[in-house]
Design an enzyme around this catalytic site. Structure first.
Site, PDB file in Angstrom:
ATOM      1  N   ASP A   1      13.248 118.698  74.334  1.00 17.48           N
ATOM      2  CA  ASP A   1      13.421 119.524  73.145  1.00 17.48           C
ATOM      3  C   ASP A   1      12.814 118.791  71.945  1.00 17.48           C
ATOM      4  OD1 ASP A   1      15.600 122.006  72.312  1.00 17.48           O
ATOM      5  OD2 ASP A   1      14.792 120.751  70.707  1.00 17.48           O
ATOM      6  N   ILE A   2      12.095 119.536  71.120  1.00 13.77           N
ATOM      7  CA  ILE A   2      11.388 118.941  69.984  1.00 13.77           C
ATOM      8  C   ILE A   2      12.352 118.466  68.890  1.00 13.77           C
ATOM      9  CG2 ILE A   2      11.042 121.030  68.552  1.00 13.77           C
ATOM     10  CD1 ILE A   2       8.059 120.211  68.410  1.00 13.77           C
TER      11      ILE A   2
ATOM     12  N   HIS B   1      16.091 129.842  78.496  1.00 20.72           N
ATOM     13  CA  HIS B   1      16.035 128.379  78.608  1.00 20.72           C
ATOM     14  C   HIS B   1      17.434 127.802  78.712  1.00 20.72           C
ATOM     15  CE1 HIS B   1      15.966 129.546  74.364  1.00 20.72           C
ATOM     16  NE2 HIS B   1      16.682 128.460  74.105  1.00 20.72           N
TER      17      HIS B   1
END
Ligand code: AMP
Ligand code: ZN
Length: 114
Positions: A30-31, A100
């Site tokens: 995850d960014i 997701h």
């Protein structure tokens, strides 16, 4: 689907840090991590959210959980544990319209909602 950022990640049009990939499933970091380990696990098939699931997707969803367990093992957190979150729709706080699974781990994750 063409504007879907996760489909673009699958196609390699947007960069990501992949931790798992097979024909059907992708796992990447995850960014904006909410925990020391924060991986997103997604089907390569564009499914908008849990509410869009079809009967034919049941096996795929089962595989995703097996992949999550494998990633947790690879990341060294299988013993200590982890949390899996799927946000669904507006009230569920879903921001990206491609199904997701958030895999969160690496610290005690605080208060449980349920
Ligand atoms: P949700 O709020 O459940 O829809 O979660 C969307 C997640 O996608 C958030 O945790 C974001 O930080 C993450 N995210 C958005 N864009 C990217 C990206 N390009 N690469 C990796 N993670 C992303
Ligand atoms: Zn998509």
């Amino acid at each position: 689907m063409e504007d879907c950022i996760f489909c673009k990640i699958i196609k390699g049009e947007i960069p990501s840090t992949k931790v798992y990939e097979d024909e059907e499933i992708l796992g990447f970091k995850d960014i904006n991590p909410a925990a020391p380990i924060h991986i997103l696990v997604i089907p390569k098939k564009h499914i908008k959210s849990l509410v869009e699931l079809e009967k034919e997707d049941e096996i795929l969803i089962g595989k995703i959980y097996t992949v999550i367990n494998k990633i947790a093992k690879d990341q060294g957190v299988k013993e200590k544990g982890y949390r899996v979150i799927v946000n669904c729709g507006k009230d569920g706080g879903q921001e990206v319209g491609h199904l997701h699974f958030h895999l969160l781990a690496g610290k005690p994750l605080g208060e449980k909602i349920v």
